[in-house]
Scaffold this motif. Structure first.
Motif, mmCIF file in Angstrom:
data_model
loop_
_atom_site.group_PDB
_atom_site.id
_atom_site.type_symbol
_atom_site.label_atom_id
_atom_site.label_comp_id
_atom_site.label_asym_id
_atom_site.label_seq_id
_atom_site.Cartn_x
_atom_site.Cartn_y
_atom_site.Cartn_z
ATOM 1 N N PRO A 3 0.802 -1.219 0.000
ATOM 2 C CA PRO A 3 0.000 0.000 0.000
ATOM 3 C C PRO A 3 0.838 1.273 0.000
ATOM 4 N N CYS A 4 0.313 2.276 -0.685
ATOM 5 C CA CYS A 4 0.895 3.626 -0.662
ATOM 6 C C CYS A 4 -0.237 4.608 -0.931
ATOM 7 N N VAL A 5 -0.555 5.416 0.054
ATOM 8 C CA VAL A 5 -1.577 6.451 -0.095
ATOM 9 C C VAL A 5 -0.932 7.777 0.278
ATOM 10 N N VAL A 6 -1.028 8.743 -0.627
ATOM 11 C CA VAL A 6 -0.408 10.051 -0.415
ATOM 12 C C VAL A 6 -1.481 11.119 -0.607
ATOM 13 N N ARG A 33 6.218 -7.329 -14.079
ATOM 14 C CA ARG A 33 5.420 -7.917 -12.994
ATOM 15 C C ARG A 33 4.983 -6.893 -11.961
ATOM 16 N N TYR A 34 5.478 -5.651 -12.080
ATOM 17 C CA TYR A 34 5.165 -4.595 -11.122
ATOM 18 C C TYR A 34 4.316 -3.530 -11.796
ATOM 19 N N LYS A 35 3.311 -3.031 -11.074
ATOM 20 C CA LYS A 35 2.578 -1.868 -11.565
ATOM 21 C C LYS A 35 1.913 -1.160 -10.399
ATOM 22 N N LEU A 47 1.592 -0.710 -4.949
ATOM 23 C CA LEU A 47 2.437 -1.491 -5.849
ATOM 24 C C LEU A 47 1.916 -2.922 -5.886
ATOM 25 N N GLU A 48 1.492 -3.338 -7.059
ATOM 26 C CA GLU A 48 1.021 -4.708 -7.257
ATOM 27 C C GLU A 48 2.140 -5.518 -7.902
#
Length: 70
Positions: A3-6, A33-35, A47-48
């Motif tokens: 998780p990242c919430v700004v 593989r990252y998005k 980041l998934e």
């Protein structure tokens, strides 16, 4: 999913892996593989990581570089 919430983001956001910048786009070229996923308007930059692999055992950080205003 990391998780990242700004709130009120000012500047450029990127994820890093062991101190290496992965990029600033939601789709991260060079890292298929990252998005980044989530509602950007709501400040979500999660980041998934798909198909977890041993090389994903790392320190990940969500970073915002300050915007420069003239």
């Amino acid at each position: 999913m990391l998780p990242c919430v700004v709130s009120n983001k000012r500047g450029v956001l990127q994820w890093t892996k062991d101190g290496f910048g992965l990029g600033v786009q939601r789709e991260l070229p060079g890292f298929p593989r990252y998005k980044m996923v989530g509602d950007q308007e709501a400040g979500q930059f999660n980041l998934e990581i798909s198909a977890l692999a041993p090389e994903d055992d790392a320190v990940f950080q969500c970073q915002v570089r300050a915007a420069v205003f003239d």
